[in-house]
Design an enzyme around this catalytic site. Sequence first.
Site, PDB file in Angstrom:
ATOM      1  N   SER A 168       0.811  -1.050   0.339  1.00 29.95           N
ATOM      2  CA  SER A 168       0.228  -0.456   0.181  1.00 29.95           C
ATOM      3  C   SER A 168       0.856   1.267   0.047  1.00 29.95           C
ATOM      4  O   SER A 168       0.271   2.247  -0.615  1.00 29.95           O
ATOM      5  CB  SER A 168      -0.942  -0.052   1.502  1.00 29.95           C
ATOM      6  N   ASP A 213      -3.926   5.624  11.523  1.00 33.20           N
ATOM      7  CA  ASP A 213      -2.707   5.193  10.374  1.00 33.20           C
ATOM      8  C   ASP A 213      -1.672   6.211  11.049  1.00 33.20           C
ATOM      9  O   ASP A 213      -1.898   7.262  10.105  1.00 33.20           O
ATOM     10  CB  ASP A 213      -3.738   5.670   9.094  1.00 33.20           C
ATOM     11  N   HIS A 255       0.834   5.107   6.555  1.00 31.30           N
ATOM     12  CA  HIS A 255       0.318   5.827   5.447  1.00 31.30           C
ATOM     13  C   HIS A 255       0.518   6.879   5.307  1.00 31.30           C
ATOM     14  O   HIS A 255       0.421   7.776   6.416  1.00 31.30           O
ATOM     15  CB  HIS A 255      -0.974   5.430   4.538  1.00 31.30           C
TER      16      HIS A 255
END
Length: 350
Positions: A105, A328, A331
Amino acid sequence: MGFLFHYNLFTFLALFSIIIGKANGGGRDCDLFTGSWIMDPSYPLYHASTCPFIEREFSCQKNGRPELDYTMYRWKPLGCNLTRFNGEAFLEKHRGKSIMFVGDSLSRNQWQSLTCMLHSSVPNSKYNLTRAGDVSTFTFTDHGVKVMLDRNVYLVDVVREKIGRVLKLDSIEGSKLWKGVDMLIFNTWHWWNRRGSSQPWDYIKMGNEIKKDMDRLLAFEAALTTWAGWVDSNIDPKKTRVFFQGISPSHYNGSEWNKPSAKSCVREAKPVVGSTYPGGIPQSLFVLKKALRKISKTVTLLDITNLSLLRKDGHPSIYGLGGRTAMDCSHWCLEGVPDTWNEILYNLIL
């Protein structure tokens, strides 16, 4: 007289070129990956609101992030300035060619960033976005440029067998998708320490030896060795440029940036000041560099680890896919830090 005029003109232009080069920091003193972040009101390179295909997990502003300072930092390398990204020039240089990001990702993060940077440069240019299996393809039809993503989190294969799901450290059948691509940007690390229900394999296999588990850094190194062997056996540097994205860091421990009270990246609004990250460089980067040194073909390391470590402010935190029920700090928001990864990539291919 004519010869003298042309000679003097040539000398003047040469000297002028040298002066300009020094002013921009060109030459051996330039280190693209060492430097610091500075506020620059001319950034970001695009606005997320004008990029209609940003996935929800990276769309921090749409998810409610109120402050925008994190979008306005420019990376200032030691001894030089980056040439500002020019999407039209990028597309023209790669007319009729294909670019593929291969990885997890974090590769998707960078892939989405590049497609937004290019789309914002040619907003009226036609494009198609398709997906077949694990490969997503963004095509700028007017230029014949394909910017692809192959989701392949380990680079080596995970195969379902009678005993269960097996991570094969010396098998790389997925590589058939990479052949014939003009530029490849690889990445893996994010999944190597996953355990429990989020771990997508039951056993690790190397040669004829099957293990329930092993040291993850050693497994990572073995997989990279397999990948490196594929590069040496299959890549023609005259036809394909190969990059490795490097190790994208996470920020879940404030002690690493001298803020022990912070248990995550939430409410972090500014980069670390200076060029050095207090918490040091992750061990996985040294493993990666060791593997890259073994490759005889040219592979360029997009060494984004240190510059990204300094950006504790650049993650979605509670403004990602899971919202306030998740955190998160792995990311990156878009627009944001991956845009700089792509701006450096642009400088490397000029």
